[in-house]
Design a protein around this motif. Structure first.
Motif, short mmCIF file in Angstrom:
data_model
loop_
_atom_site.label_atom_id
_atom_site.label_comp_id
_atom_site.label_asym_id
_atom_site.label_seq_id
_atom_site.Cartn_x
_atom_site.Cartn_y
_atom_site.Cartn_z
N ASP A 9 0.95 -16.59 0.42
CA ASP A 9 -0.52 -16.36 0.55
C ASP A 9 -0.72 -14.85 0.84
O ASP A 9 0.21 -14.01 1.31
CB ASP A 9 -1.19 -17.22 1.56
N VAL A 10 -2.01 -14.20 0.37
CA VAL A 10 -2.50 -13.06 0.71
C VAL A 10 -2.29 -12.65 2.07
O VAL A 10 -2.83 -13.52 2.92
CB VAL A 10 -3.58 -12.63 -0.19
N VAL A 11 -1.84 -11.60 2.52
CA VAL A 11 -2.04 -11.02 3.90
C VAL A 11 -3.34 -10.44 4.09
O VAL A 11 -3.61 -9.59 3.44
CB VAL A 11 -0.66 -10.32 4.23
N ARG A 74 4.47 -6.05 -1.18
CA ARG A 74 3.42 -5.15 -1.37
C ARG A 74 3.37 -4.57 -2.99
O ARG A 74 4.63 -4.08 -3.29
CB ARG A 74 3.28 -3.82 -0.37
N VAL A 75 2.30 -4.60 -3.57
CA VAL A 75 1.96 -3.94 -4.91
C VAL A 75 0.82 -3.32 -4.99
O VAL A 75 -0.18 -3.76 -4.51
CB VAL A 75 2.08 -5.35 -5.93
N GLY A 76 1.10 -1.85 -5.49
CA GLY A 76 0.02 -1.12 -5.69
C GLY A 76 -0.23 -1.08 -7.15
O GLY A 76 0.58 -1.34 -8.05
N ILE A 77 -1.64 -1.22 -7.57
CA ILE A 77 -2.06 -1.26 -9.01
C ILE A 77 -2.76 -0.25 -9.35
O ILE A 77 -3.75 0.47 -8.76
CB ILE A 77 -2.84 -2.67 -9.06
N PHE A 104 8.57 -12.99 -7.32
CA PHE A 104 7.99 -13.81 -8.48
C PHE A 104 6.77 -13.98 -8.28
O PHE A 104 5.78 -14.16 -9.04
CB PHE A 104 8.77 -14.87 -8.75
N ALA A 105 6.14 -14.53 -6.87
CA ALA A 105 4.77 -14.60 -6.57
C ALA A 105 3.90 -13.62 -6.92
O ALA A 105 2.74 -13.87 -7.04
CB ALA A 105 4.88 -15.41 -5.23
N VAL A 106 4.25 -12.34 -6.52
CA VAL A 106 3.54 -11.19 -6.62
C VAL A 106 2.86 -11.20 -8.25
O VAL A 106 1.72 -10.69 -8.41
CB VAL A 106 4.05 -10.09 -6.13
N LEU A 107 3.81 -11.71 -9.07
CA LEU A 107 3.37 -11.30 -10.66
C LEU A 107 2.13 -12.26 -11.01
O LEU A 107 1.26 -11.75 -11.56
CB LEU A 107 4.39 -11.73 -11.50
N GLY A 108 2.01 -13.34 -10.06
CA GLY A 108 0.64 -14.05 -10.21
C GLY A 108 -0.53 -13.50 -9.69
O GLY A 108 -1.65 -13.92 -9.87
N HIS A 109 -0.43 -12.57 -8.99
CA HIS A 109 -1.53 -11.92 -8.25
C HIS A 109 -1.90 -10.37 -8.85
O HIS A 109 -2.78 -9.69 -8.45
CB HIS A 109 -1.36 -11.48 -6.86
#
Length: 175
Positions: A9-11, A74-77, A104-109
């Protein structure tokens, strides 16, 4: 531990202290590998991490086992590009697929407009590079930053399909 016992889940800012602790514990081995205790993941302050968590251009996911945070990513967009960093799993939970689940989960966000995802790691972090290769990231180039050389890997996303078919099937149990 089976994968269904891990919740991703999101932190939020409520977990900033736990997140800092997880990252520091996870990145000690990287610091030892590079003989450098000053790598960014170990020197980031609680205040800097809080600012990062509250940024609209950053998504940080956590993996929980019960109430315990055991991993994060962490992913920066930026526009149609996303950059993954700070993939961390607590030392006692490494090697159990949690990092892969987070990757893989980060791709869905990611926003639907995301066309490519980049990840970087130390050039000598062979285990990390193997993990990213297995998840479909391909080495693009190396870049020197101070005493470290980073390997940059990229994954191009198909339009309208930001989650890998294989990962999707594995989650549904279709394969």
């Amino acid at each position: 531990m089976s994968e269904d016992q891990v919740r991703i889940d999101v932190v939020t800012a409520d977990h900033v202290g736990e997140l800092l602790t997880v990252r520091r514990a996870a990145f000690v081995t990287e610091a030892q590998l590079y003989n450098d205790p000053n790598i960014p993941a170990l020197t980031q302050t609680l205040e800097e991490l809080l600012v990062d968590l509250e940024s609209e251009d950053v998504v940080t996911l956590g993996a929980w086992e019960g109430a315990r945070l055991i991993g994060s990513i962490r992913v920066g967009i930026e526009g149609d590009k996303a950059t993954i960093g700070r993939l961390a799993v607590t030392p006692d939970k490494q090697g159990q697929g949690i990092g892969t689940q987070l990757l893989f989960a980060v791709l869905g966000h990611l926003p639907e407009s995301t066309k490519e995802v980049w990840v970087f790691t130390g050039q000598n972090s062979k285990h990390n590079i193997a993990l990213y290769n297995k998840a479909g990231y391909e080495h693009q180039f190396d870049q020197v930053a101070g005493d470290l050389t980073y390997a940059y890997l990229k994954k191009v996303l198909e339009a309208g399909a930001i989650v890998d078919d294989d990962a999707d099937n594995a989650v549904r149990g279709d394969n």
